[in-house]
Scaffold this motif. Structure first.
Motif, PDB file in Angstrom:
ATOM      1  N   PHE A 194      -9.666 -29.750  -3.780  1.00 46.65           N
ATOM      2  CA  PHE A 194      -9.643 -28.350  -4.163  1.00 46.65           C
ATOM      3  C   PHE A 194     -10.251 -27.469  -3.072  1.00 46.65           C
ATOM      4  O   PHE A 194      -9.680 -26.442  -2.699  1.00 46.65           O
ATOM      5  N   LEU A 195     -11.415 -27.876  -2.549  1.00 48.63           N
ATOM      6  CA  LEU A 195     -12.080 -27.041  -1.541  1.00 48.63           C
ATOM      7  C   LEU A 195     -11.176 -26.811  -0.336  1.00 48.63           C
ATOM      8  O   LEU A 195     -11.048 -25.692   0.164  1.00 48.63           O
ATOM      9  N   VAL A 196     -10.554 -27.876   0.135  1.00 52.52           N
ATOM     10  CA  VAL A 196      -9.714 -27.754   1.326  1.00 52.52           C
ATOM     11  C   VAL A 196      -8.473 -26.923   1.024  1.00 52.52           C
ATOM     12  O   VAL A 196      -8.105 -26.014   1.773  1.00 52.52           O
ATOM     13  N   ALA A 197      -7.833 -27.230  -0.116  1.00 54.39           N
ATOM     14  CA  ALA A 197      -6.608 -26.503  -0.468  1.00 54.39           C
ATOM     15  C   ALA A 197      -6.911 -25.037  -0.735  1.00 54.39           C
ATOM     16  O   ALA A 197      -6.086 -24.162  -0.443  1.00 54.39           O
ATOM     17  N   LEU A 198      -8.103 -24.774  -1.267  1.00 55.36           N
ATOM     18  CA  LEU A 198      -8.476 -23.390  -1.565  1.00 55.36           C
ATOM     19  C   LEU A 198      -8.485 -22.545  -0.292  1.00 55.36           C
ATOM     20  O   LEU A 198      -7.951 -21.428  -0.266  1.00 55.36           O
ATOM     21  N   ALA A 257     -17.722 -27.708  -5.876  1.00 55.66           N
ATOM     22  CA  ALA A 257     -16.382 -27.157  -6.064  1.00 55.66           C
ATOM     23  C   ALA A 257     -16.405 -26.072  -7.141  1.00 55.66           C
ATOM     24  O   ALA A 257     -15.797 -25.002  -6.988  1.00 55.66           O
ATOM     25  N   LEU A 258     -17.133 -26.338  -8.213  1.00 56.03           N
ATOM     26  CA  LEU A 258     -17.195 -25.379  -9.314  1.00 56.03           C
ATOM     27  C   LEU A 258     -17.904 -24.105  -8.878  1.00 56.03           C
ATOM     28  O   LEU A 258     -17.442 -22.984  -9.159  1.00 56.03           O
ATOM     29  N   VAL A 259     -19.023 -24.259  -8.166  1.00 59.78           N
ATOM     30  CA  VAL A 259     -19.771 -23.095  -7.697  1.00 59.78           C
ATOM     31  C   VAL A 259     -18.899 -22.245  -6.771  1.00 59.78           C
ATOM     32  O   VAL A 259     -18.843 -21.021  -6.889  1.00 59.78           O
ATOM     33  N   VAL A 260     -18.197 -22.913  -5.881  1.00 55.61           N
ATOM     34  CA  VAL A 260     -17.338 -22.172  -4.953  1.00 55.61           C
ATOM     35  C   VAL A 260     -16.239 -21.431  -5.706  1.00 55.61           C
ATOM     36  O   VAL A 260     -15.954 -20.266  -5.440  1.00 55.61           O
ATOM     37  N   PHE A 261     -15.659 -22.099  -6.689  1.00 60.54           N
ATOM     38  CA  PHE A 261     -14.582 -21.477  -7.452  1.00 60.54           C
ATOM     39  C   PHE A 261     -15.069 -20.242  -8.192  1.00 60.54           C
ATOM     40  O   PHE A 261     -14.503 -19.152  -8.081  1.00 60.54           O
ATOM     41  N   PHE A 292     -16.387 -12.846  -6.416  1.00 60.76           N
ATOM     42  CA  PHE A 292     -16.347 -12.079  -5.173  1.00 60.76           C
ATOM     43  C   PHE A 292     -15.069 -11.246  -5.089  1.00 60.76           C
ATOM     44  O   PHE A 292     -15.092 -10.047  -4.789  1.00 60.76           O
ATOM     45  N   LEU A 293     -13.944 -11.853  -5.412  1.00 62.67           N
ATOM     46  CA  LEU A 293     -12.662 -11.152  -5.288  1.00 62.67           C
ATOM     47  C   LEU A 293     -12.508 -10.073  -6.351  1.00 62.67           C
ATOM     48  O   LEU A 293     -11.890  -9.032  -6.136  1.00 62.67           O
ATOM     49  N   LYS A 294     -13.082 -10.307  -7.527  1.00 66.36           N
ATOM     50  CA  LYS A 294     -12.913  -9.357  -8.625  1.00 66.36           C
ATOM     51  C   LYS A 294     -13.919  -8.225  -8.565  1.00 66.36           C
ATOM     52  O   LYS A 294     -13.622  -7.080  -8.905  1.00 66.36           O
ATOM     53  N   LEU A 324      -6.972 -24.862  -8.398  1.00 73.28           N
ATOM     54  CA  LEU A 324      -7.960 -25.673  -9.112  1.00 73.28           C
ATOM     55  C   LEU A 324      -7.262 -26.615 -10.089  1.00 73.28           C
ATOM     56  O   LEU A 324      -7.514 -27.822 -10.110  1.00 73.28           O
ATOM     57  N   VAL A 325      -6.364 -26.049 -10.889  1.00 68.21           N
ATOM     58  CA  VAL A 325      -5.683 -26.853 -11.902  1.00 68.21           C
ATOM     59  C   VAL A 325      -4.856 -27.954 -11.236  1.00 68.21           C
ATOM     60  O   VAL A 325      -4.876 -29.121 -11.646  1.00 68.21           O
TER      61      VAL A 325
END
Lengths: 436, 301
Positions: B21-25, B159-163, B169-171, B252-253
């Motif tokens: 997830f981290l890399v794909a994100l 991963a959860l913290v980053v998500f 941050f974006l919102k 993520l999903v």
């Protein structure tokens, strides 16, 4: 009368022809160019880069001593990491444009299968210097292709023998091999041999994670749930290191007997991660603490020199490279002698390579008439000592190649089925007392 | 397959999915804003890992406690992401935003090859491995199976913290909303006074840091070898394409989906393990070529 004259003339012509053939002197070249395919990129560069350093070290020495019969040897290196087609065109380019007569290829069995028929077509001597596939020399008879080390059959049969001699009491086994030709083929040979010698053993899992996988945690969880007595992995390089580390971190390696036939090449890197009691193979009889030859000046001198240059102990690909080059030099010597001191043609060289006996850094290797090398196999069990920051091999056994290889003309898959249980007690097996 | 094995497969799947997830994100974030599929993203993963290992080795030689490793891991990701991200954006990407996609792919792929060689020049060909942090954190038993705490807690936790952090941050932040605006329509955003150039640089650096963080977090559990970046890029591309390019929640999903499918494959049908991520990708793209989570786009012109 008339007939006699003609016959006489014909005889004279024929003998003149024969004589000119026999004494046909290849002009001694100013230098001997050889091509070497090795991995300088990709995961297999763990073998390729040290082997390349070894070749450079060896040729530097050889040339300082005057080369082969006064001819200096200059190498051209080709990266195997570029993949099949590109490798093939590089190989052709080196042979055809640079007029190279001798090639050393390759590390990967896939490359060897691709290059062998091409070498035969190009009439260039190709030494299979590190790849393991037994199929390449079993499926076709080559004139210009020889191998200066053992094949997978010898390596896997010896591994089974060591396991059964050292730890005969196990009931279940699982395998975790890389998902490519070597991982599959080596398991086929290993499991077939095991089935013959220990028919009651049960294979509880056959796992083939992706080549270059960086994570084995799922496999390890599954193995912990299955609890096999023995876990075999013929993996190498980063894959093997990762599998061993993750198994050590999670305690798996302490709960099963690990058998790692290629792990001699990972011993130093893994350091203290490997516990005592893991079965390790060397893909040959080479090991820097070889029980008979460790003080032999040739082996000892090379190990010291290599360590000074690269900072690491030699691994099997390094020994295989030296073995191939020693084999080549011995082949030239033999061919020159057979050619009455004249420089031989490639054909004469290729002929001399068959039936050649020579010594690399360890015991003598013999090349059979089918081009296959007979190289002994050394296996041992890890043991930590104060002398080195990584485990050394203890309880070493050496298996002569002759007892663990399909005879000329027979296919390994058929031959392993004919192995008899008596092989376990073969008097030719050399055992060595535990290290103090 | 009984209940216990089911739980084990889930645990394995989650820790694997976390890294993926981290890399794909990072990859999907960069695509969402700049419409560039960055093939060099795998290099950031590799560099992050190698640099973290280098810092870790240095710390070990200085006799520092492995607990500090957390700092090294994050620090390595930030430094590599900032450094390589800035260099790439300013020197390369800025020149090709308006070029054809095939050219963009080729340019970033070229960058990937250069980074790959650079990595070999710096760190050589032998595998790197620094796992002090994993040994320091120790192991935990779940249903008689030993797991490392690192994989059980640290990876999914980060991963959860980053998500959550990225979503917030974006919102909610000013810069985050500017990023969303540029992602939505660069020209309109520029017309409304957003410095799109700055936003692009920022996003790219952030995406690079995420890629490097993936590598840094993987470094204590895996061997760093030449070619590790290429492995990752293919898999994270499968995740990104399945999710729909630019979809953060979807990533993520999908990462979870692929991580779980893979670990179930190991338990049930090990032969399928390698194939599973791509089977999922093909199955999804056959029916939804835009990816699982992409909404139909209005035509811009």
């Amino acid at each position: 009368m008339f007939n006699k004259k003609i016959i006489g003339a014909m005889l004279a012509a024929a003998s003149a022809f024969a004589f000119s053939q026999g004494a046909f002197a290849q002009a001694k070249p100013a230098e001997l160019k050889i091509g070497i395919t090795t991995f300088t990129s990709g995961p297999a560069s763990v073998f390729g880069v040290p082997a390349k350093q070894a070749a450079e070290l060896y040729l530097e020495d050889l040339n300082a001593k005057g080369g082969i019969n006064g001819v200096k040897v200059t190498p051209t290196f080709i990266d195997e990491g570029v993949g099949g087609d590109k490798l093939l065109s590089e190989y052709r380019r080196v042979v055809q444009e640079q007029n190279v007569k001798v090639m050393l290829g390759s590390i990967s069995s896939g490359s060897c299968n691709t290059l062998a028929p091409v070498a035969e077509d190009l009439k260039v001597l190709n030494i299979l210097w590190d790849c393991g596939t037994e199929k390449v020399l079993e499926e076709r008879r080559y004139k210009y292709v020889v191998r200066t080390q053992a094949n997978a059959t010898t390596e896997m049969v010896a591994s089974v023998l060591y396991l059964l001699r050292q730890k005969p009491n196990f009931k279940t086994i699982a395998v975790v091999n890389q998902d490519y030709a070597w991982g599959r083929d080596s398991w086929e040979l290993f499991s077939q041999t095991l089935k013959i010698l220990k028919p009651d053993v049960k294979v509880v899992a056959e796992l083939f994670p992706k080549f270059g996988a960086s994570d084995f945690s799922t496999e390890i969880s599954r193995l912990q749930a299955l609890r096999p007595d023995v876990i075999l992995s013929t993996s190498w390089g980063g894959d093997l290191d990762t599998f061993v580390r993750q198994s050590a971190q999670r305690g798996l390696i302490k709960n099963a007997q690990f058998v790692l036939p290629l792990a001699e090449s990972s011993l130093e890197r893994l350091g203290t991660t490997l516990p005592d009691g893991v079965i390790i193979g060397a893909r040959g009889d080479h090991y820097f603490l070889h029980p008979v030859l460790k003080d032999d000046p040739k082996l000892k001198g090379f190990v010291e020199k290599f360590k000074a240059k690269t900072g690491a102990y030699p691994i099997y690909s390094v020994y295989h490279m030296i073995q191939a080059l020693d084999g080549l030099v011995a082949g030239y010597d033999k061919a020159i002698k057979a050619n009455k001191g004249q420089w031989p043609s490639t054909e004469q060289l290729a002929e001399a390579m068959h039936g050649l006996k020579f010594r690399g850094l360890t015991d003598e290797v013999k090349i059979r008439e089918d081009g296959q090398g007979l190289e002994d196999q050394l296996l041992g069990t890890t043991r930590k000592t104060a002398a080195y920051p990584f485990p050394i091999l203890d309880k070493i056994e050496i298996y002569p190649a002759e007892m663990a290889i399909a005879p000329v003309g027979q296919k390994s898959v058929d031959w392993v089925k004919t192995i008899k249980p008596e092989i376990l007690k073969d008097p030719r097996i050399k055992t060595f007392p535990p290290v103090n | 397959m009984n209940q216990e094995l089911f739980l084990l497969a889930v645990l394995d799947g989650i820790s694997y999915a976390a890294l993926l997830f981290l890399v794909a994100l990072g990859m999907t974030l960069v695509f969402g804003v700049m419409r560039i599929l960055n093939m060099a993203h795998g290099s950031l993963y590799a560099f992050g890992g190698y640099f973290a290992a280098t810092l870790g080795l240095w710390a070990v030689s200085k006799g520092l406690s492995p607990a500090w490793s957390f700092l090294w891991l994050v620090l390595a990701a930030l430094v590599i992401g900032a450094l390589l991200g800035t260099v790439m954006e300013v020197l390369l990407l800025r020149r090709i935003y308006h070029k054809e996609q095939i050219l963009q792919l080729l340019v970033t792929f070229a960058a990937f090859m250069i980074f790959e060689d650079l990595q070999r020049m710096i760190w050589g060909a032998q595998p790197y491995f620094v796992s002090d942090i994993v040994n320091y954190l120790g192991v935990a038993e779940v249903l008689g199976i030993t797991y490392t705490r690192y994989q059980l807690m640290v990876l999914p936790g980060v991963a959860l913290v980053v998500f959550v952090g990225l979503r917030w941050f974006l919102k909610s932040s000013r810069t985050g909303r500017q990023i969303v605006a540029v992602a939505h329509n660069r020209e309109v955003a520029t017309a409304m006074g957003i410095d799109a150039k700055r936003i692009c640089l920022l996003t790219f650096v952030a995406g690079s840091m995420l890629g490097a963080l993936g590598g840094a977090l993987a470094s204590p559990t895996t061997s760093l070898v030449p070619g590790i970046g290429a492995e990752m890029i293919v898999l994270s591309f499968a995740v990104v394409a399945t999710a729909g390019l630019g979809q953060i929640e979807g990533t993520l999903v999908t990462a979870l989906l692929i991580g779980l499918a893979r670990s179930f494959a190991v338990y049930l049908q090990p032969e399928m393990e390698v194939l599973v991520p791509y089977l999922i990708m093909v199955a999804v793209l056959l029916f939804r070529p835009q990816g699982l989570f992409s909404v139909a786009q209005a035509r811009r012109v």
